[in-house]
Design an enzyme around this catalytic site. Sequence first.
Site, PDB file in Angstrom:
ATOM      1  N   ASN A 204       0.825  -1.203   0.000  1.00 14.31           N
ATOM      2  CA  ASN A 204       0.000   0.000   0.000  1.00 14.31           C
ATOM      3  C   ASN A 204       0.860   1.253   0.000  1.00 14.31           C
ATOM      4  O   ASN A 204       1.951   1.274   0.576  1.00 14.31           O
ATOM      5  CB  ASN A 204      -0.932   0.013   1.217  1.00 14.31           C
ATOM      6  CG  ASN A 204      -1.858  -1.201   1.252  1.00 14.31           C
ATOM      7  OD1 ASN A 204      -2.070  -1.852   0.227  1.00 14.31           O
ATOM      8  ND2 ASN A 204      -2.358  -1.547   2.427  1.00 14.31           N
TER       9      ASN A 204
ATOM     10  N   GLU B 110     -11.690 -12.989   1.167  1.00 13.36           N
ATOM     11  CA  GLU B 110     -12.038 -14.224   0.443  1.00 13.36           C
ATOM     12  C   GLU B 110     -10.746 -14.873  -0.027  1.00 13.36           C
ATOM     13  O   GLU B 110      -9.695 -14.243  -0.008  1.00 13.36           O
ATOM     14  CB  GLU B 110     -12.921 -13.880  -0.763  1.00 13.36           C
ATOM     15  CG  GLU B 110     -12.217 -12.964  -1.736  1.00 13.36           C
ATOM     16  CD  GLU B 110     -13.175 -12.176  -2.607  1.00 13.36           C
ATOM     17  OE1 GLU B 110     -14.389 -12.203  -2.364  1.00 13.36           O
ATOM     18  OE2 GLU B 110     -12.680 -11.512  -3.528  1.00 13.36           O
TER      19      GLU B 110
ATOM     20  N   HIS C 113       6.004  -0.666  -2.605  1.00  9.85           N
ATOM     21  CA  HIS C 113       5.517   0.021  -3.813  1.00  9.85           C
ATOM     22  C   HIS C 113       5.591   1.531  -3.679  1.00  9.85           C
ATOM     23  O   HIS C 113       4.981   2.250  -4.477  1.00  9.85           O
ATOM     24  CB  HIS C 113       4.065  -0.399  -4.112  1.00  9.85           C
ATOM     25  CG  HIS C 113       3.976  -1.813  -4.593  1.00  9.85           C
ATOM     26  ND1 HIS C 113       2.781  -2.496  -4.659  1.00  9.85           N
ATOM     27  CD2 HIS C 113       4.916  -2.685  -5.030  1.00  9.85           C
ATOM     28  CE1 HIS C 113       2.992  -3.713  -5.119  1.00  9.85           C
ATOM     29  NE2 HIS C 113       4.293  -3.867  -5.341  1.00  9.85           N
TER      30      HIS C 113
HETATM   31  N1  APR Z   1     -10.839  -7.196   4.723  1.00  6.52           N
HETATM   32  C1  APR Z   1      -9.929  -8.094   4.238  1.00  6.52           C
HETATM   33  N2  APR Z   1      -9.649  -8.244   2.932  1.00  6.52           N
HETATM   34  C2  APR Z   1     -10.313  -7.450   2.063  1.00  6.52           C
HETATM   35  C3  APR Z   1     -11.269  -6.488   2.480  1.00  6.52           C
HETATM   36  C4  APR Z   1     -11.521  -6.380   3.873  1.00  6.52           C
HETATM   37  N3  APR Z   1     -12.404  -5.495   4.373  1.00  6.52           N
HETATM   38  N4  APR Z   1     -11.749  -5.868   1.380  1.00  6.52           N
HETATM   39  C5  APR Z   1     -11.131  -6.414   0.316  1.00  6.52           C
HETATM   40  N5  APR Z   1     -10.264  -7.373   0.722  1.00  6.52           N
HETATM   41  C6  APR Z   1      -9.382  -8.200  -0.102  1.00  6.52           C
HETATM   42  C7  APR Z   1      -9.990  -8.584  -1.444  1.00  6.52           C
HETATM   43  O1  APR Z   1     -10.716  -9.800  -1.318  1.00  6.52           O
HETATM   44  C8  APR Z   1      -8.732  -8.752  -2.309  1.00  6.52           C
HETATM   45  O2  APR Z   1      -8.257 -10.096  -2.246  1.00  6.52           O
HETATM   46  O3  APR Z   1      -8.232  -7.435  -0.387  1.00  6.52           O
HETATM   47  C9  APR Z   1      -7.697  -7.846  -1.657  1.00  6.52           C
HETATM   48  C10 APR Z   1      -7.411  -6.591  -2.469  1.00  6.52           C
HETATM   49  O4  APR Z   1      -6.817  -7.003  -3.672  1.00  6.52           O
HETATM   50  P1  APR Z   1      -6.353  -5.890  -4.727  1.00  6.52           P
HETATM   51  O5  APR Z   1      -7.440  -4.884  -4.908  1.00  6.52           O
HETATM   52  O6  APR Z   1      -5.829  -6.614  -5.916  1.00  6.52           O
HETATM   53  O7  APR Z   1      -5.173  -5.114  -3.988  1.00  6.52           O
HETATM   54  P2  APR Z   1      -3.678  -5.615  -3.794  1.00  6.52           P
HETATM   55  O8  APR Z   1      -3.611  -7.101  -3.697  1.00  6.52           O
HETATM   56  O9  APR Z   1      -3.090  -4.813  -2.688  1.00  6.52           O
HETATM   57  O10 APR Z   1      -2.969  -5.152  -5.174  1.00  6.52           O
HETATM   58  C11 APR Z   1      -1.567  -5.355  -5.256  1.00  6.52           C
HETATM   59  O11 APR Z   1      -1.521  -4.215  -7.369  1.00  6.52           O
HETATM   60  O12 APR Z   1      -2.299  -2.481  -8.624  1.00  6.52           O
HETATM   61  C12 APR Z   1      -1.221  -2.925  -7.911  1.00  6.52           C
HETATM   62  O13 APR Z   1       0.401  -1.623  -6.869  1.00  6.52           O
HETATM   63  C13 APR Z   1      -0.927  -2.006  -6.769  1.00  6.52           C
HETATM   64  O14 APR Z   1      -0.170  -2.558  -4.541  1.00  6.52           O
HETATM   65  C14 APR Z   1      -1.139  -2.872  -5.535  1.00  6.52           C
HETATM   66  C15 APR Z   1      -0.953  -4.273  -6.079  1.00  6.52           C
END
Ligand code: APR
Length: 234
Positions: A92, A204, A109
């Site tokens: 993040n 999930e 990142h």
């Molecule tokens: N509690 C727990 N998990 C959650 C919640 C919640 N309230 N809300 C969403 N999630 C989970 C979703 O199920 C999903 O698996 O968080 C995850 C978010 O996934 P992404 O949106 O893909 O985010 P992330 O994995 O951090 O992305 C990685 O991708 O775009 C690039 O650089 C960006 O750092 C980012 C990287």
Amino acid sequence: MIGPFSIVVLTGAGISAESGVDTFRDTDGIWSKVNIEDVATPEGYVRDPERVHAFYNDRRRGLPGVVPNAAHFALAKLEREFQGEFLLVTQNIDDLHERAGSAKLIHMHGELVKAFCDRCGHKLEWRADLSTGDACPACHGHGRLRPDVVWFGEMPYQMDRIYDALAKCDLFVSIGTSGNVYPAAGFVAEARAAGARTVELNLEPSEGANLFHHAVHGPATKIVPDFVESVLRG
Ligand code: APR
């Protein structure tokens, strides 16, 4: 069971979701509204720097309006009270982990509240809007300050330190990440190769769910504090 001596935690956008920060790949997530190529690649920045600045300015402006949630605070408590080695690696770019008290923290990142000059490399804190009109305070070059955010195709920060910690850890916890983006999505395999117990805490099952020994699914503000208590109780 002998407790862990060294913990590495990886977080993603899901840990900040309940603070009101958009995730990327959930329904109506950030990448459903904006093309990655346009705002999160070096090519997009060269093509239209002001469009990239607008994307990050919008997200940077949102930071003062959000606050850390119980999951961020639980990880700061784990860092304070855990007797062994601890490292928090976040994908993040928000500052919610710091604001919750985390210190042993790597932003692999980058960070929304930092900028750097792609002419002289000078890095500085930057909480205001950024534009091509801004000059680097070090080299006075104009239009060379960019968000200190790692874009697709660029090398994430402090990878040596992260792999070193993964090679030594005996507990690896992945929180709120979909497991779509490497190298972060590969950390669980590194930890397993080092003999660590691996746990996924996510709303999930993620893309890499089958790589984890254990999983707890639910909202981070509920499952992360419970997990931290279970680790601290030993
Ligand atoms: N509690 C727990 N998990 C959650 C919640 C919640 N309230 N809300 C969403 N999630 C989970 C979703 O199920 C999903 O698996 O968080 C995850 C978010 O996934 P992404 O949106 O893909 O985010 P992330 O994995 O951090 O992305 C990685 O991708 O775009 C690039 O650089 C960006 O750092 C980012 C990287």
